[in-house]
Scaffold this motif. Structure first.
Motif, short mmCIF file in Angstrom:
data_model
loop_
_atom_site.label_atom_id
_atom_site.label_comp_id
_atom_site.label_asym_id
_atom_site.label_seq_id
_atom_site.Cartn_x
_atom_site.Cartn_y
_atom_site.Cartn_z
N LEU A 190 0.68 -1.40 -0.02
CA LEU A 190 0.10 0.09 0.26
C LEU A 190 0.93 1.15 -0.03
N PHE A 191 1.87 1.34 0.73
CA PHE A 191 2.99 2.25 0.74
C PHE A 191 3.34 2.63 -0.75
N GLU A 192 3.58 1.70 -1.46
CA GLU A 192 4.26 1.92 -2.87
C GLU A 192 3.15 2.25 -3.80
N LEU A 193 2.04 1.87 -3.48
CA LEU A 193 0.77 2.48 -4.31
C LEU A 193 0.65 4.04 -3.89
N GLU A 194 0.76 4.21 -2.57
CA GLU A 194 0.42 5.71 -2.18
C GLU A 194 1.38 6.61 -2.94
N SER A 195 2.82 5.95 -3.05
CA SER A 195 3.77 6.89 -3.83
C SER A 195 3.63 6.75 -5.11
N ALA A 196 3.09 5.58 -6.00
CA ALA A 196 2.63 5.91 -7.46
C ALA A 196 1.43 6.71 -7.65
N LEU A 197 0.58 6.70 -6.79
CA LEU A 197 -0.73 7.75 -6.79
C LEU A 197 -0.44 9.05 -6.36
N GLN A 198 0.25 9.23 -5.49
CA GLN A 198 0.82 10.39 -4.56
C GLN A 198 -0.63 10.78 -3.95
N ARG A 199 -1.22 9.49 -3.56
CA ARG A 199 -2.43 10.01 -2.68
C ARG A 199 -2.64 9.14 -1.45
N PRO A 200 -3.04 9.63 -0.23
CA PRO A 200 -2.97 8.77 0.88
C PRO A 200 -4.04 7.34 0.71
N ARG A 201 -3.57 6.53 1.27
CA ARG A 201 -4.51 5.28 1.11
C ARG A 201 -5.96 5.37 1.41
N GLU A 203 -7.76 7.70 0.24
CA GLU A 203 -8.62 8.22 -0.78
C GLU A 203 -8.74 6.99 -1.85
N PHE A 204 -8.07 5.87 -1.83
CA PHE A 204 -8.00 4.68 -2.80
C PHE A 204 -8.41 3.51 -2.30
N GLU A 205 -8.48 3.24 -1.05
CA GLU A 205 -8.86 1.96 -0.43
C GLU A 205 -10.22 1.44 -0.90
N GLY A 206 -11.07 2.48 -0.92
CA GLY A 206 -12.36 2.45 -1.52
C GLY A 206 -12.70 1.77 -2.77
#
Length: 227
Positions: A190-201, A203-206
């Motif tokens: 999830l941390f790497e996805l946060e970095s890729a999206l530049q969004r806190p988790r 905002e995209f966990e849903g």
């Protein structure tokens, strides 16, 4: 809608210094709160004025992180020479202006590397000029900010970025591209996805849950393996 209010704690980037909003002014009038997209003057207490440099961001603490690499889709203007692979360019992004190395990843994708911290999220637009800052070469939009060096030899990662570029910054489509493509091995947590999206988790966990509920088998498998 994102809201900023008097007495909110804020972080000034890229330095990471924290303070509190003492007062707000919009269109010449003092206000108690403002919404995203409004022009506003912010009086912040607890941070020395020298940390408010050109291009600095005032944000909620921990929401964004400066990076030293950015991936973007570059479109050249008519008649412009493409930047040399690993050549130096002047990069304008937001109100920042800095020197960066431009690394070619594919016909349209490049990675910008800078010794100066950069602030951007997917979808932000940029302008590229030559290193002498005399000639405009082109512009484009940020695809990702992975904070790691990439080359065109990393074909799977580049292919995943190409898919992300086609999503134009939309979070659900970008997640599908990241997790559903063979190149998604670059994004294991999830941390790497946060970095890729530049969004806190948050905002995209849903959107992750929605992808699982919709039953995309490959995405479900990758989520269970990596997240």
């Amino acid at each position: 809608m994102k809201i900023l209010e008097v007495d909110d704690e804020v972080e000034v980037l890229p330095g990471g210094h924290r303070g509190r909003v003492r007062s707000l002014q919009a269109y010449g009038h003092s206000v108690e709160r403002v919404e995203a997209g409004h022009s506003v003057a912010v009086n912040v207490s607890g941070i020395a004025h020298e940390f408010f440099t050109r291009g600095a961001w005032v944000a909620a603490p921990g929401k964004f992180s400066p990076v030293t690499t950015l991936e973007g889709k570059l479109t050249l203007i008519q008649g412009a020479k493409p930047p040399k692979d690993h050549g130096e360019v002047t990069l304008y992004i937001g109100s920042q202006s800095l020197l960066a190395t431009c690394v070619k990843l594919s016909d349209s994708l490049v990675q910008f590397r800078s010794t100066q911290p950069m602030l951007a999220i997917a979808g932000d637009h940029f302008l590229v000029r030559d290193s002498s800052n005399q000639h405009t070469l082109g512009g484009g939009a940020v695809v990702s900010a992975l904070s790691k060096k990439m080359t065109k030899s990393r074909t799977q990662d580049v292919a995943a970025l190409e898919l992300m570029a086609m999503q134009e910054g939309g979070i659900p489509g970008t997640l599908l591209a990241l997790l559903g493509h063979p190149g998604s091995g670059a994004f294991r947590t999830l941390f790497e996805l946060e970095s890729a999206l530049q969004r806190p988790r948050g905002e995209f966990e849903g959107d992750l849950v929605k992808l699982v509920e919709e039953g995309d088998g490959l995405v479900v498998q990758r989520l269970s393996e990596r997240l």
